[in-house]
Design a protein around this motif. Structure first.
Motif, mmCIF file in Angstrom:
data_model
loop_
_atom_site.group_PDB
_atom_site.id
_atom_site.type_symbol
_atom_site.label_atom_id
_atom_site.label_comp_id
_atom_site.label_asym_id
_atom_site.label_seq_id
_atom_site.Cartn_x
_atom_site.Cartn_y
_atom_site.Cartn_z
ATOM 1 N N UNK A 1 -19.699 -3.729 -16.120
ATOM 2 C CA UNK A 1 -20.392 -4.352 -15.746
ATOM 3 C C UNK A 1 -19.116 -4.040 -14.367
ATOM 4 N N UNK A 2 -18.485 -5.131 -14.041
ATOM 5 C CA UNK A 2 -17.218 -4.953 -12.915
ATOM 6 C C UNK A 2 -16.210 -5.245 -13.358
ATOM 7 N N UNK A 3 -15.497 -5.413 -14.677
ATOM 8 C CA UNK A 3 -14.316 -5.910 -15.262
ATOM 9 C C UNK A 3 -13.794 -4.644 -16.237
ATOM 10 N N UNK A 4 -12.910 -4.627 -16.095
ATOM 11 C CA UNK A 4 -12.274 -3.620 -16.965
ATOM 12 C C UNK A 4 -11.924 -4.761 -18.064
ATOM 13 N N UNK B 1 -16.882 11.101 -11.843
ATOM 14 C CA UNK B 1 -17.448 10.949 -10.066
ATOM 15 C C UNK B 1 -18.169 9.605 -9.655
ATOM 16 N N UNK B 2 -18.635 9.545 -10.760
ATOM 17 C CA UNK B 2 -20.252 8.781 -10.395
ATOM 18 C C UNK B 2 -19.352 7.219 -9.807
ATOM 19 N N UNK B 3 -17.938 6.661 -11.218
ATOM 20 C CA UNK B 3 -17.387 5.758 -10.354
ATOM 21 C C UNK B 3 -16.575 6.042 -10.285
ATOM 22 N N UNK B 4 -16.293 6.776 -9.376
ATOM 23 C CA UNK B 4 -14.768 6.985 -8.798
ATOM 24 C C UNK B 4 -14.487 5.667 -7.785
ATOM 25 N N UNK B 5 -15.239 5.281 -6.668
ATOM 26 C CA UNK B 5 -14.430 4.178 -5.709
ATOM 27 C C UNK B 5 -14.235 2.877 -6.531
ATOM 28 N N UNK B 6 -14.749 2.752 -7.364
ATOM 29 C CA UNK B 6 -14.552 1.865 -8.358
ATOM 30 C C UNK B 6 -13.285 1.983 -9.095
ATOM 31 N N UNK B 7 -13.193 3.214 -9.819
ATOM 32 C CA UNK B 7 -11.701 3.758 -10.855
ATOM 33 C C UNK B 7 -10.336 3.516 -9.450
ATOM 34 N N UNK B 8 -10.932 4.356 -7.699
ATOM 35 C CA UNK B 8 -9.641 3.745 -7.204
ATOM 36 C C UNK B 8 -9.575 3.000 -6.699
ATOM 37 N N UNK B 9 -10.334 2.128 -6.861
ATOM 38 C CA UNK B 9 -9.921 0.303 -6.097
ATOM 39 C C UNK B 9 -9.423 0.080 -6.644
ATOM 40 N N UNK B 10 -9.680 0.274 -8.359
ATOM 41 C CA UNK B 10 -8.772 0.347 -9.554
ATOM 42 C C UNK B 10 -7.134 0.409 -9.371
ATOM 43 N N UNK B 11 -6.894 1.412 -9.045
ATOM 44 C CA UNK B 11 -5.479 1.917 -8.705
ATOM 45 C C UNK B 11 -4.956 1.382 -7.891
#
Length: 159
Positions: free
Chosen positions: A63-66, A134-144
């Motif tokens: 979802x929107x969580x780690x 690649x599909x979730x790259x922007x979310x992963x980048x925001x996390x980092x």
């Protein structure tokens, strides 16, 4: 000591940093709602020079969580849908750039670091894992990129 773009050596090869990044993500639903739901298990492998075993970590995004932050044993990164692997120097430099600029810029984004596989290598057990990164790259980048606040003022690591 290995230095990154800002000439600081950051302690990034420990679970505490990623626990704090997960807490920061989970406390900012409005930011992640804009990026949409994510469903991926991403492992990280940080190869430590001359210090024995690499640091291995699993991050589970739902979802929107780690929802998962867990250390992995050698080889367990292959149980994740995809994993990023690289020398600790590169990971430190990426995080140093994030701290210096408030977010990753240019050559220090996840996309750029993995695109040619020279600094960080992207691995996946199948095409779907590759696609999810690649599909979730922007979310992963925001996390980092959350490390800009989490690591601000963090003590340097002694080598």
């Amino acid at each position: 000591a290995v230095t990154g773009p800002t000439d600081v050596t950051l302690a990034v090869d420990g679970i505490a940093l990623f626990d704090r990044l997960a807490a920061a993500m989970n406390a900012a639903p409005a930011t992640y709602e804009l990026l949409g739901d994510v469903n991926v298990d991403l492992a990280l492998v940080m190869r430590r020079p001359g210090r024995g075993e690499a640091f291995r970590l699993l991050l589970g995004f739902r979802g929107i969580r780690c929802e998962t932050v867990a250390e992995l044993a050698e080889g367990e990164e292959r149980t994740a849908e995809c994993w990023l692997e690289g020398d600790l120097d590169q990971w430190r430099a990426m995080f140093a750039d994030i701290v210096a600029n408030g977010r990753a810029k240019g050559e220090w984004t996840l996309n750029t670091l993995t695109i040619f596989g020279e600094r960080l290598q992207l691995h996946a057990g199948d095409p779907m894992g590759w696609d999810k990164f690649h599909r979730f790259n922007q979310t992963l980048q925001e996390f980092f990129d959350g490390a800009a606040e989490v690591l601000a003022g963090a003590p340097a690591e002694e080598d």
